[in-house]
Design a protein around this motif. Structure first.
Motif, PDB file in Angstrom:
ATOM      1  N   ASN A 283     -14.245   8.357  -5.175  1.00 49.99           N
ATOM      2  CA  ASN A 283     -15.612   7.938  -5.492  1.00 49.99           C
ATOM      3  C   ASN A 283     -16.532   9.137  -5.631  1.00 49.99           C
ATOM      4  O   ASN A 283     -17.403   9.172  -6.500  1.00 49.99           O
ATOM      5  N   ILE A 284     -16.352  10.129  -4.798  1.00 52.22           N
ATOM      6  CA  ILE A 284     -17.226  11.312  -4.816  1.00 52.22           C
ATOM      7  C   ILE A 284     -16.974  12.154  -6.053  1.00 52.22           C
ATOM      8  O   ILE A 284     -17.894  12.523  -6.779  1.00 52.22           O
ATOM      9  N   LEU A 285     -15.710  12.485  -6.320  1.00 50.65           N
ATOM     10  CA  LEU A 285     -15.396  13.380  -7.422  1.00 50.65           C
ATOM     11  C   LEU A 285     -15.586  12.721  -8.782  1.00 50.65           C
ATOM     12  O   LEU A 285     -16.015  13.376  -9.730  1.00 50.65           O
ATOM     13  N   SER A 286     -15.302  11.440  -8.887  1.00 51.18           N
ATOM     14  CA  SER A 286     -15.463  10.776 -10.173  1.00 51.18           C
ATOM     15  C   SER A 286     -16.934  10.647 -10.560  1.00 51.18           C
ATOM     16  O   SER A 286     -17.265  10.589 -11.741  1.00 51.18           O
ATOM     17  N   GLN A 287     -17.833  10.648  -9.579  1.00 47.85           N
ATOM     18  CA  GLN A 287     -19.275  10.614  -9.880  1.00 47.85           C
ATOM     19  C   GLN A 287     -19.691  11.833 -10.686  1.00 47.85           C
ATOM     20  O   GLN A 287     -20.576  11.760 -11.533  1.00 47.85           O
ATOM     21  N   ILE A 288     -19.060  12.958 -10.433  1.00 46.79           N
ATOM     22  CA  ILE A 288     -19.385  14.185 -11.157  1.00 46.79           C
ATOM     23  C   ILE A 288     -19.048  14.016 -12.628  1.00 46.79           C
ATOM     24  O   ILE A 288     -19.809  14.403 -13.501  1.00 46.79           O
ATOM     25  N   LEU A 289     -17.894  13.421 -12.893  1.00 43.79           N
ATOM     26  CA  LEU A 289     -17.504  13.210 -14.284  1.00 43.79           C
ATOM     27  C   LEU A 289     -18.432  12.218 -14.963  1.00 43.79           C
ATOM     28  O   LEU A 289     -18.790  12.384 -16.126  1.00 43.79           O
ATOM     29  N   LEU A 290     -18.864  11.187 -14.235  1.00 44.11           N
ATOM     30  CA  LEU A 290     -19.812  10.230 -14.809  1.00 44.11           C
ATOM     31  C   LEU A 290     -21.134  10.924 -15.123  1.00 44.11           C
ATOM     32  O   LEU A 290     -21.735  10.674 -16.172  1.00 44.11           O
ATOM     33  N   LYS A 291     -21.580  11.804 -14.244  1.00 41.04           N
ATOM     34  CA  LYS A 291     -22.814  12.558 -14.489  1.00 41.04           C
ATOM     35  C   LYS A 291     -22.648  13.428 -15.729  1.00 41.04           C
ATOM     36  O   LYS A 291     -23.534  13.511 -16.574  1.00 41.04           O
ATOM     37  N   GLN A 292     -21.483  14.049 -15.854  1.00 44.60           N
ATOM     38  CA  GLN A 292     -21.208  14.910 -17.001  1.00 44.60           C
ATOM     39  C   GLN A 292     -21.252  14.095 -18.290  1.00 44.60           C
ATOM     40  O   GLN A 292     -21.838  14.512 -19.279  1.00 44.60           O
ATOM     41  N   GLU A 293     -20.649  12.902 -18.276  1.00 42.70           N
ATOM     42  CA  GLU A 293     -20.663  12.048 -19.461  1.00 42.70           C
ATOM     43  C   GLU A 293     -22.087  11.613 -19.796  1.00 42.70           C
ATOM     44  O   GLU A 293     -22.458  11.513 -20.956  1.00 42.70           O
ATOM     45  N   SER A 294     -22.889  11.374 -18.759  1.00 44.56           N
ATOM     46  CA  SER A 294     -24.282  11.000 -18.974  1.00 44.56           C
ATOM     47  C   SER A 294     -25.036  12.127 -19.667  1.00 44.56           C
ATOM     48  O   SER A 294     -25.827  11.897 -20.571  1.00 44.56           O
ATOM     49  N   VAL A 295     -24.800  13.354 -19.239  1.00 46.92           N
ATOM     50  CA  VAL A 295     -25.443  14.514 -19.867  1.00 46.92           C
ATOM     51  C   VAL A 295     -25.012  14.609 -21.316  1.00 46.92           C
ATOM     52  O   VAL A 295     -25.829  14.842 -22.203  1.00 46.92           O
ATOM     53  N   GLU A 296     -23.726  14.397 -21.577  1.00 41.75           N
ATOM     54  CA  GLU A 296     -23.234  14.451 -22.951  1.00 41.75           C
ATOM     55  C   GLU A 296     -23.908  13.388 -23.807  1.00 41.75           C
ATOM     56  O   GLU A 296     -24.220  13.625 -24.964  1.00 41.75           O
ATOM     57  N   GLY A 297     -24.162  12.226 -23.219  1.00 40.10           N
ATOM     58  CA  GLY A 297     -24.811  11.155 -23.960  1.00 40.10           C
ATOM     59  C   GLY A 297     -26.246  11.468 -24.321  1.00 40.10           C
ATOM     60  O   GLY A 297     -26.786  10.968 -25.302  1.00 40.10           O
ATOM     61  N   ASN A 298     -26.908  12.326 -23.527  1.00 40.71           N
ATOM     62  CA  ASN A 298     -28.298  12.698 -23.775  1.00 40.71           C
ATOM     63  C   ASN A 298     -28.450  13.868 -24.734  1.00 40.71           C
ATOM     64  O   ASN A 298     -29.563  14.211 -25.113  1.00 40.71           O
ATOM     65  N   GLU A 299     -27.349  14.491 -25.125  1.00 43.10           N
ATOM     66  CA  GLU A 299     -27.435  15.694 -25.951  1.00 43.10           C
ATOM     67  C   GLU A 299     -28.155  15.453 -27.266  1.00 43.10           C
ATOM     68  O   GLU A 299     -28.905  16.293 -27.720  1.00 43.10           O
ATOM     69  N   GLY A 300     -27.943  14.324 -27.868  1.00 42.49           N
ATOM     70  CA  GLY A 300     -28.480  14.087 -29.197  1.00 42.49           C
ATOM     71  C   GLY A 300     -29.935  13.678 -29.236  1.00 42.49           C
ATOM     72  O   GLY A 300     -30.555  13.728 -30.280  1.00 42.49           O
ATOM     73  N   ASP A 301     -30.521  13.281 -28.098  1.00 42.86           N
ATOM     74  CA  ASP A 301     -31.895  12.786 -28.152  1.00 42.86           C
ATOM     75  C   ASP A 301     -32.935  13.814 -27.721  1.00 42.86           C
ATOM     76  O   ASP A 301     -34.117  13.492 -27.611  1.00 42.86           O
ATOM     77  N   GLY A 302     -32.518  15.052 -27.453  1.00 42.15           N
ATOM     78  CA  GLY A 302     -33.463  16.113 -27.120  1.00 42.15           C
ATOM     79  C   GLY A 302     -34.095  15.981 -25.750  1.00 42.15           C
ATOM     80  O   GLY A 302     -35.084  16.632 -25.466  1.00 42.15           O
ATOM     81  N   SER A 303     -33.536  15.132 -24.879  1.00 42.65           N
ATOM     82  CA  SER A 303     -34.165  14.879 -23.580  1.00 42.65           C
ATOM     83  C   SER A 303     -33.524  15.637 -22.424  1.00 42.65           C
ATOM     84  O   SER A 303     -33.685  15.254 -21.289  1.00 42.65           O
ATOM     85  N   LEU A 304     -32.815  16.710 -22.709  1.00 41.42           N
ATOM     86  CA  LEU A 304     -32.170  17.461 -21.638  1.00 41.42           C
ATOM     87  C   LEU A 304     -33.190  18.260 -20.843  1.00 41.42           C
ATOM     88  O   LEU A 304     -34.005  18.973 -21.400  1.00 41.42           O
ATOM     89  N   ASN A 305     -33.137  18.122 -19.505  1.00 40.81           N
ATOM     90  CA  ASN A 305     -33.950  18.988 -18.670  1.00 40.81           C
ATOM     91  C   ASN A 305     -33.158  20.258 -18.377  1.00 40.81           C
ATOM     92  O   ASN A 305     -32.025  20.413 -18.818  1.00 40.81           O
ATOM     93  N   ALA A 306     -33.721  21.181 -17.608  1.00 40.75           N
ATOM     94  CA  ALA A 306     -33.059  22.474 -17.357  1.00 40.75           C
ATOM     95  C   ALA A 306     -31.722  22.297 -16.646  1.00 40.75           C
ATOM     96  O   ALA A 306     -30.738  22.953 -16.987  1.00 40.75           O
ATOM     97  N   GLN A 307     -31.678  21.385 -15.661  1.00 39.51           N
ATOM     98  CA  GLN A 307     -30.425  21.169 -14.934  1.00 39.51           C
ATOM     99  C   GLN A 307     -29.365  20.589 -15.871  1.00 39.51           C
ATOM    100  O   GLN A 307     -28.211  21.003 -15.852  1.00 39.51           O
ATOM    101  N   ASP A 308     -29.744  19.614 -16.704  1.00 39.68           N
ATOM    102  CA  ASP A 308     -28.796  19.029 -17.652  1.00 39.68           C
ATOM    103  C   ASP A 308     -28.322  20.068 -18.660  1.00 39.68           C
ATOM    104  O   ASP A 308     -27.164  20.082 -19.062  1.00 39.68           O
ATOM    105  N   LYS A 309     -29.215  20.965 -19.071  1.00 37.09           N
ATOM    106  CA  LYS A 309     -28.827  22.014 -20.011  1.00 37.09           C
ATOM    107  C   LYS A 309     -27.806  22.945 -19.370  1.00 37.09           C
ATOM    108  O   LYS A 309     -26.827  23.332 -20.001  1.00 37.09           O
TER     109      LYS A 309
END
Length: 147
Positions: free
Chosen positions: A84-110
């Protein structure tokens, strides 16, 4: 290090002079010690329990887990997928990838996106790997750099 076979597990603990608690040894009854798939499955559960316990006992302050894969990345992928702990990281990573196209990345996401790009570049050098191995390498590498 994942437990991939009971004999290897026993030999590694003997060579390192490690004492294995009875609570772990008892999870490998005689009838399954020669069934590598069952031993791996139990080993994955044991490692995930260790990860959970370490994470909880440190009040979620742990910033990384290191795995010795010994060229057995698929076991690490299974550990990540079941944790549960480690897979959350991958879900967060996928979420960041999903935001790449809309220009909404903050510094941490970048920063996360930049780390992912470097992970992809390092992994893409291995053309001989199958998809599961590549996914396992990406997951293990990402976890080491993102917790």
């Amino acid at each position: 290090m994942p437990i991939n076979g009971y004999g290897i597990f026993q030999r590694a603990s003997k060579l390192s002079h490690a004492s294995i608690p009875a609570s772990i040894l008892n999870r490998f009854p005689d009838e399954i010690q020669y069934d590598d798939n069952k031993v791996k499955e139990i080993g994955i559960d044991i490692i995930n329990e260790m990860i959970d316990e370490i994470y909880e006992r440190t009040n979620h302050r742990v910033k990384g887990f290191h795995f010795y894969t010994l060229n057995l990345e698929k076991s690490i992928a299974q550990i990540v997928n079941k944790s549960n702990i480690l897979s959350q990281i991958l879900l967060k990573q996928e979420s960041v990838e999903g935001n790449e196209g809309d220009g909404s990345l903050n510094a941490q996401d970048k920063n996360t996106k930049d780390r992912k790009k470097s992970i992809d570049n390092a992994i893409d050098d291995d053309d001989d790997d199958d998809d599961a191995t590549t996914t396992a390498k990406r997951a293990a590498f990402a976890i080491l750099h993102q917790i």
